[in-house]
Design an enzyme around this catalytic site. Sequence first.
Site, mmCIF file in Angstrom:
data_model
loop_
_atom_site.group_PDB
_atom_site.id
_atom_site.type_symbol
_atom_site.label_atom_id
_atom_site.label_comp_id
_atom_site.label_asym_id
_atom_site.label_seq_id
_atom_site.Cartn_x
_atom_site.Cartn_y
_atom_site.Cartn_z
ATOM 1 N N GLU A 286 -7.875 -4.272 18.259
ATOM 2 C CA GLU A 286 -7.047 -3.137 17.837
ATOM 3 C C GLU A 286 -7.824 -2.410 16.734
ATOM 4 O O GLU A 286 -8.081 -2.980 15.671
ATOM 5 C CB GLU A 286 -5.710 -3.652 17.290
ATOM 6 N N CYS B 16 1.476 1.748 16.114
ATOM 7 C CA CYS B 16 1.395 0.571 16.993
ATOM 8 C C CYS B 16 1.595 0.971 18.446
ATOM 9 O O CYS B 16 1.300 0.196 19.343
ATOM 10 C CB CYS B 16 2.448 -0.438 16.589
ATOM 11 N N ARG C 231 0.817 -1.221 0.000
ATOM 12 C CA ARG C 231 0.000 0.000 0.000
ATOM 13 C C ARG C 231 0.846 1.265 0.000
ATOM 14 O O ARG C 231 0.380 2.325 -0.390
ATOM 15 C CB ARG C 231 -0.943 -0.019 1.206
HETATM 16 P P1 NAD Z 1 -0.535 -6.424 7.767
HETATM 17 O O1 NAD Z 1 -0.308 -7.572 8.685
HETATM 18 O O2 NAD Z 1 -1.805 -6.381 7.013
HETATM 19 O O3 NAD Z 1 0.637 -6.371 6.658
HETATM 20 C C1 NAD Z 1 1.997 -6.418 7.036
HETATM 21 C C2 NAD Z 1 2.788 -7.108 5.923
HETATM 22 O O4 NAD Z 1 2.399 -8.481 5.838
HETATM 23 C C3 NAD Z 1 2.532 -6.494 4.549
HETATM 24 O O5 NAD Z 1 3.759 -6.413 3.864
HETATM 25 C C4 NAD Z 1 1.566 -7.474 3.887
HETATM 26 O O6 NAD Z 1 1.745 -7.553 2.493
HETATM 27 C C5 NAD Z 1 1.921 -8.805 4.533
HETATM 28 N N1 NAD Z 1 0.757 -9.674 4.714
HETATM 29 C C6 NAD Z 1 -0.486 -9.303 5.125
HETATM 30 N N2 NAD Z 1 -1.279 -10.391 5.239
HETATM 31 C C7 NAD Z 1 -0.523 -11.461 4.905
HETATM 32 C C8 NAD Z 1 -0.769 -12.874 4.840
HETATM 33 N N3 NAD Z 1 -1.958 -13.386 5.158
HETATM 34 N N4 NAD Z 1 0.230 -13.683 4.460
HETATM 35 C C9 NAD Z 1 1.439 -13.177 4.151
HETATM 36 N N5 NAD Z 1 1.730 -11.856 4.195
HETATM 37 C C10 NAD Z 1 0.774 -10.999 4.577
HETATM 38 O O7 NAD Z 1 -0.314 -5.102 8.622
HETATM 39 P P2 NAD Z 1 -0.615 -3.601 8.186
HETATM 40 O O8 NAD Z 1 -2.094 -3.415 8.116
HETATM 41 O O9 NAD Z 1 0.198 -3.244 7.019
HETATM 42 O O10 NAD Z 1 -0.036 -2.801 9.453
HETATM 43 C C11 NAD Z 1 -0.790 -2.517 10.612
HETATM 44 C C12 NAD Z 1 -0.495 -3.496 11.715
HETATM 45 O O11 NAD Z 1 0.895 -3.505 11.999
HETATM 46 C C13 NAD Z 1 -1.177 -3.141 13.026
HETATM 47 O O12 NAD Z 1 -1.694 -4.306 13.602
HETATM 48 C C14 NAD Z 1 -0.050 -2.578 13.882
HETATM 49 O O13 NAD Z 1 -0.221 -2.714 15.272
HETATM 50 C C15 NAD Z 1 1.092 -3.403 13.406
HETATM 51 N N6 NAD Z 1 2.348 -2.745 13.676
HETATM 52 C C16 NAD Z 1 3.043 -3.177 14.749
HETATM 53 C C17 NAD Z 1 4.228 -2.549 15.093
HETATM 54 C C18 NAD Z 1 4.998 -3.010 16.277
HETATM 55 O O14 NAD Z 1 6.152 -2.629 16.397
HETATM 56 N N7 NAD Z 1 4.426 -3.818 17.160
HETATM 57 C C19 NAD Z 1 4.701 -1.461 14.324
HETATM 58 C C20 NAD Z 1 3.955 -1.055 13.218
HETATM 59 C C21 NAD Z 1 2.773 -1.709 12.909
#
Ligand code: NAD
Length: 543
Positions: A425, A322, A218
Amino acid sequence: MRSFATLRRRQLLGIGSRRLRSTLTLSTTVHQYPHTHISKEEQYITPSFVNNEFIKSEAKTWYDIHDPATNEVVSTVAQSTPEELEEAISSSDSAFNAWREYSVIKRQSIAFKFVELLKLNMDRLASMIVLEQGKTFQDARGDVLRGLQVAEASCNVTNDLMSSSLEVASDMETKMVREPLGVITSICPFNFPAMVPLWSLPLVLVSGNTIVLKPSERVPGAAMIIAELCREAGVPPGVVNMVHGKHDTVNKLIKDPRIKAVTFVGGDGAGKYIYEEATRNGKRVQANLGAKNHLIVLPDADKAHFVNAVNGAAFGAAGQRCMAISVLVTVGKETHGWLDDVVADAKKLTVGSGFDSKTDLGPLISPEALERAEMIIDDSVKQGAEIMLDGRGYKHPNPQFTKGNWLGPTILKNISPGMRAYDEEIFGPVLSVVNVDTFDEAIQLVNSNKYGNGVSLFTSSGSSAQKFTKNINCGQVGVNVPIPVPLPMFSFTGNKASFLGDLNFYGKAGMTFLTQPKTITTLWKTTPFEPSSKPSVSMPTQT
Ligand code: NAD
């Protein structure tokens, strides 16, 4: 499609065959980048980065990238093909042996140059983040800065990789060194397009590893600029590769035997799957997942400081951090009364375009994210929540932004565990308020929560602060600090369900994660060897 990226055709020699490949140049530069939302004519193609070249994918599947403030398409990004993924992994694998042979001083000097380039390109990176992710320009600069700080800390590699040695017996020395693992993959989320790639990439480089990075599909624009800066800093071809896509890309990266470790930041679903699958395939994994961060306020807190801090921490970046505060725990009746001041201050916040300097919070990332957040608010109201401030249905006065994913600051009270607004969340500008009678109940509430990313206490009592920091079970704890993210000389230490793995991102733990120990024992005798009558076969018993 006119592009920020200019297409040029180059002939490359493929293995055993001659083939045409389209390479691209990013057309944002350190001096030229968008200062406002772009028109259809300015849409650009997002390339991949392989062997230090920006490549136009030959994929059949492409994903639109939307500007969240307008929902207009600004770019397209490929689902990298199996051949392109293979090329990127094999490029990183082939580059590893030569890169690890670079002296640490040489890698450090490249890291210094990279830091300098990140500083020079901070506004360019921030503008790409505003365009694709939606946060405000100022906040986007913070996104870059927090990544830049990791890059700066990585320049300390000459100390961080210092080995230890001891003369363990006469003339016999044991030395322990840490060596790089090989190819690392980083899988990144949408909410910090520069910071999260930079949580791993600089340490990967200085430690002598190579990387295949997958930005969020995205918001890939900032990562592409970072790739360009690596090349400009002197990182040789193959050391940094970037690919794109969704599940198919991730599945290849977490299963390929040439990849030795996975760094993941994102949501719970993807994170648990990636952790389990990658560890099953024998890889090291560090995975930062979701969060629900509480701020506890005691009656002896400085009210003005608290009101200001809670609004900033709950609504900054439209709650898409996060470490955002999503639960406010008021202790006793008096602090509950302060909610009117919190609401009054939240009403002063301006929702709008990230390019507008008067904006405090931008849009949510997608219409789906907006719909989900609104649904959680609706359901929580049905479960007994009371709305003190309702950001639903916000309409931006400028017609250019009527299709944006807007949600204004929202404050819900009478929240308790079991309600959707508490249990899930939301990842939006929604603050859920739980009132408890005692400080002990507040601590108990936080400790019972499945997540452990961040927590904060507002108080003027040293004794309460001491009790809190000793008894709270959460990885990143603040006292009168609403978002206690440590600087990168420490590590990002979320715990419980917010982290899977053993070694956290950056800091000492990050370097340990990316390297493996080797001990070397040598004997260089200063006196001649005295042969015995027959070889000794027992384990030594003398000390
Ligand atoms: P997301 O899990 O949707 O995506 C993260 C990555 O995983 C992306 O590159 C995506 O392409 C990939 N992905 C998504 N679903 C997948 C699947 N089923 N199989 C394989 N790959 C997959 O997360 P997001 O919406 O991009 O980000 C928001 C989330 O990230 C929130 O839950 C937030 O809390 C978390 N986050 C956590 C931290 C931390 O340090 N704890 C920091 C930033 C964001």
